[in-house]
Design an enzyme around this catalytic site. Structure first.
Site, mmCIF file in Angstrom:
data_model
loop_
_atom_site.group_PDB
_atom_site.id
_atom_site.type_symbol
_atom_site.label_atom_id
_atom_site.label_comp_id
_atom_site.label_asym_id
_atom_site.label_seq_id
_atom_site.Cartn_x
_atom_site.Cartn_y
_atom_site.Cartn_z
ATOM 1 N N ASP A 191 0.800 -1.229 0.000
ATOM 2 C CA ASP A 191 0.000 0.000 0.000
ATOM 3 C C ASP A 191 0.834 1.282 0.000
ATOM 4 O OD1 ASP A 191 0.940 -0.620 2.527
ATOM 5 O OD2 ASP A 191 -0.840 0.081 3.582
ATOM 6 N N GLU A 274 11.438 -3.872 12.278
ATOM 7 C CA GLU A 274 12.576 -3.215 11.607
ATOM 8 C C GLU A 274 13.805 -3.257 12.514
ATOM 9 O OE1 GLU A 274 9.660 -1.769 12.290
ATOM 10 O OE2 GLU A 274 8.754 -0.985 10.444
HETATM 11 C C1 UGA Z 1 3.452 -0.382 9.293
HETATM 12 C C2 UGA Z 1 4.815 -0.628 8.645
HETATM 13 O O1 UGA Z 1 4.981 0.253 7.541
HETATM 14 C C3 UGA Z 1 4.872 -2.080 8.156
HETATM 15 O O2 UGA Z 1 6.066 -2.278 7.449
HETATM 16 C C4 UGA Z 1 4.767 -2.972 9.368
HETATM 17 O O3 UGA Z 1 4.775 -4.308 8.963
HETATM 18 C C5 UGA Z 1 3.448 -2.692 10.073
HETATM 19 O O4 UGA Z 1 3.309 -1.290 10.373
HETATM 20 C C6 UGA Z 1 3.371 -3.447 11.378
HETATM 21 O O5 UGA Z 1 4.384 -3.560 12.058
HETATM 22 O O6 UGA Z 1 2.305 -3.863 11.774
HETATM 23 P P1 UGA Z 1 0.977 -0.425 8.289
HETATM 24 O O7 UGA Z 1 0.581 0.444 7.150
HETATM 25 O O8 UGA Z 1 0.562 0.000 9.658
HETATM 26 O O9 UGA Z 1 2.549 -0.633 8.253
HETATM 27 O O10 UGA Z 1 0.513 -1.945 8.064
HETATM 28 P P2 UGA Z 1 -0.159 -2.631 6.816
HETATM 29 O O11 UGA Z 1 0.105 -1.886 5.565
HETATM 30 O O12 UGA Z 1 -1.547 -2.970 7.166
HETATM 31 O O13 UGA Z 1 0.652 -4.017 6.773
HETATM 32 C C7 UGA Z 1 2.024 -4.089 6.429
HETATM 33 C C8 UGA Z 1 2.209 -5.104 5.288
HETATM 34 O O14 UGA Z 1 1.809 -6.397 5.752
HETATM 35 C C9 UGA Z 1 1.361 -4.793 4.058
HETATM 36 O O15 UGA Z 1 2.117 -5.024 2.893
HETATM 37 C C10 UGA Z 1 0.194 -5.739 4.173
HETATM 38 O O16 UGA Z 1 -0.298 -6.157 2.911
HETATM 39 C C11 UGA Z 1 0.779 -6.931 4.943
HETATM 40 N N1 UGA Z 1 -0.200 -7.609 5.832
HETATM 41 C C12 UGA Z 1 -1.033 -6.899 6.644
HETATM 42 C C13 UGA Z 1 -0.265 -8.976 5.841
HETATM 43 O O17 UGA Z 1 0.461 -9.644 5.095
HETATM 44 N N2 UGA Z 1 -1.180 -9.613 6.665
HETATM 45 C C14 UGA Z 1 -2.026 -8.929 7.469
HETATM 46 O O18 UGA Z 1 -2.844 -9.573 8.177
HETATM 47 C C15 UGA Z 1 -1.946 -7.538 7.460
HETATM 48 MN MN MN Z 2 0.644 0.048 5.148
#
Ligand code: UGA
Ligand code: MN
Length: 366
Positions: A191, A274
């Site tokens: 995203d 990270e």
């Molecule tokens: C922030 C950070 O930018 C992420 O790199 C980090 O993994 C995340 O917080 C975290 O520590 O939880 P954020 O925008 O809050 O990101 O989180 P998402 O974009 O919802 O998820 C991060 C990535 O993991 C995305 O590429 C999403 O597609 C993936 N994801 C999310 C999964 O593979 N499974 C899930 O259940 C939720």
């Molecule tokens: Mn995100």
């Protein structure tokens, strides 16, 4: 096919009891079989499975052919011309099934279409390979590996869910298992928004490069503090006692440098992924190379897509099955993507509007 034809004619010769000819047949058959098997191992598109030791991971599909019509070939992209360096960027994207998935992957894929020498590792947070996602990935023409790597159930029930970790761990395993020893690793969520200049910047990463990420936290940015061309500290509104208070999108790692550490890992520790990953590769302050013009430019944005519930559309099965009109095909497709649901008894009634007047589908079709 060729092998089968040969086998039939050899059987006929056995009946003729021509021993010398039979030996010759067997010899040629051997050569044929050998050639067929080595030809298939040369195939650049492979479909096979592989399960890692601890985490569950299946490689769904891989493509090593680059069939993109690249904009930089047409002279539009002057930002990543140093692709003359054949350093490959391993762009790791965690993704998961939800209604926005196809939209996010389309946008990101079309950004990556403009980046030369890139291998896209798309790790989906699912038990099994999603054929729809694979179809979408194939269309971009980018070399890619599609992995199914579900988050262990145990972590899903936690208050703070470690998002994207199982996926990134699977990508790290893939890099290790496939002996990728040179190149640059970058974690790019599905995203985020990426400026094409980011890729020419990270491609020259010697050890670990760092750069600002826009739209993070209460400062709206997370960035290293740079003076005299060196990283001196970090500006991030959530320090949380982290040694490396940076976002996942704010750094890139050279694979040769990463290989110097034997315990490289990303733990299932929400908020500290990270920090722990960078600790596990043995990062030192003096190893960091500031990019993006000494961290004065934003080349990556932590954009977030609003997550709405899929709506339910009430529509009769007759209208849905009517192949003379596009609507059924379209709504069935959106249903299979998880974007919306179709019901015959609940939800917002499907209506068609013409000249400002709305009519039910039934009366439209009758
Ligand atoms: C922030 C950070 O930018 C992420 O790199 C980090 O993994 C995340 O917080 C975290 O520590 O939880 P954020 O925008 O809050 O990101 O989180 P998402 O974009 O919802 O998820 C991060 C990535 O993991 C995305 O590429 C999403 O597609 C993936 N994801 C999310 C999964 O593979 N499974 C899930 O259940 C939720
Ligand atoms: Mn995100």
């Amino acid at each position: 096919m060729l092998v089968r034809m040969f086998y039939t004619s050899c059987r006929n010769m056995t009946r003729a009891k021509n021993f010398a000819l039979l030996v010759l047949c067997l010899l040629i058959a051997g050569i044929l079989i050998f050639n067929t098997s080595s030809a298939s191992s040369d195939d650049t598109n492979k479909e096979y499975s592989m399960v890692a030791e601890n985490d569950s991971m299946v490689v769904c599909f891989e493509n090593f052919d680059d069939t993109r019509k690249l904009i930089f070939d047409a002279g539009y992209n002057d930002v990543d011309q140093d692709a003359s360096s054949d350093t490959v960027i391993y762009f790791v994207t965690p993704t998961y099934p939800r209604r926005e998935q196809a939209a996010e992957i389309t946008r990101l894929g079309q950004t990556l279409m403009h980046v030369p020498n890139l291998h896209w590792i798309v790790a989906d947070d699912t038990e099994s390979c999603n054929p729809f996602l694979n179809q979408l990935l194939k269309k971009f023409g980018i070399p890619y590996t599609h992995i199914a790597s579900p988050m262990p159930v145990f972590y899903r029930t936690r208050k703070l869910v470690p998002r994207g970790v199982a996926n990134r761990r699977a990508a790290l395993s893939w890099i290790r298992n496939n002996n990728k020893k040179t190149g640059v690793l970058y974690f790019g969520d599905d995203d985020n928004t990426f400026d094409l200049k980011l890729f020419s910047e990270i491609r020259t990463t010697k050890k670990v490069s760092m750069f600002p990420v826009g739209l993070i936290g209460d400062y709206a940015v997370s960035t290293p503090i740079v003076s005299n061309g060196k990283v001196q500290g970090f500006f991030d509104s959530w320090p949380a006692k982290r040694k490396w208070p940076v976002d996942m999108a704010g750094f890139a790692v050279n694979l040769e440098y990463m290989a110097l550490s034997s315990n490289v890992t990303m733990p299932y520790k929400a908020g500290y992924e990270e920090d722990e990953f960078l600790k596990s590769i043995g990062l030192k302050m003096q190893d960091i190379e500031p990019k993006a013009n000494n961290c004065t430019e934003i080349l990556v944005w932590h954009t977030q897509t609003k997550n709405n519930k899929p709506p339910k559309i009430r529509i009769s099965s007759g209208a849905l099955q009517n192949d003379k009109v596009n609507l059924g095909t379209l709504l069935r497709q959106l249903e299979s993507m998880g974007v919306s649901h179709i019901s015959q008894s609940e939800g917002t009634a499907a209506q068609i509007t013409k000249d400002g007047k709305s009519k039910s589908l039934l009366s439209w079709f009758s």
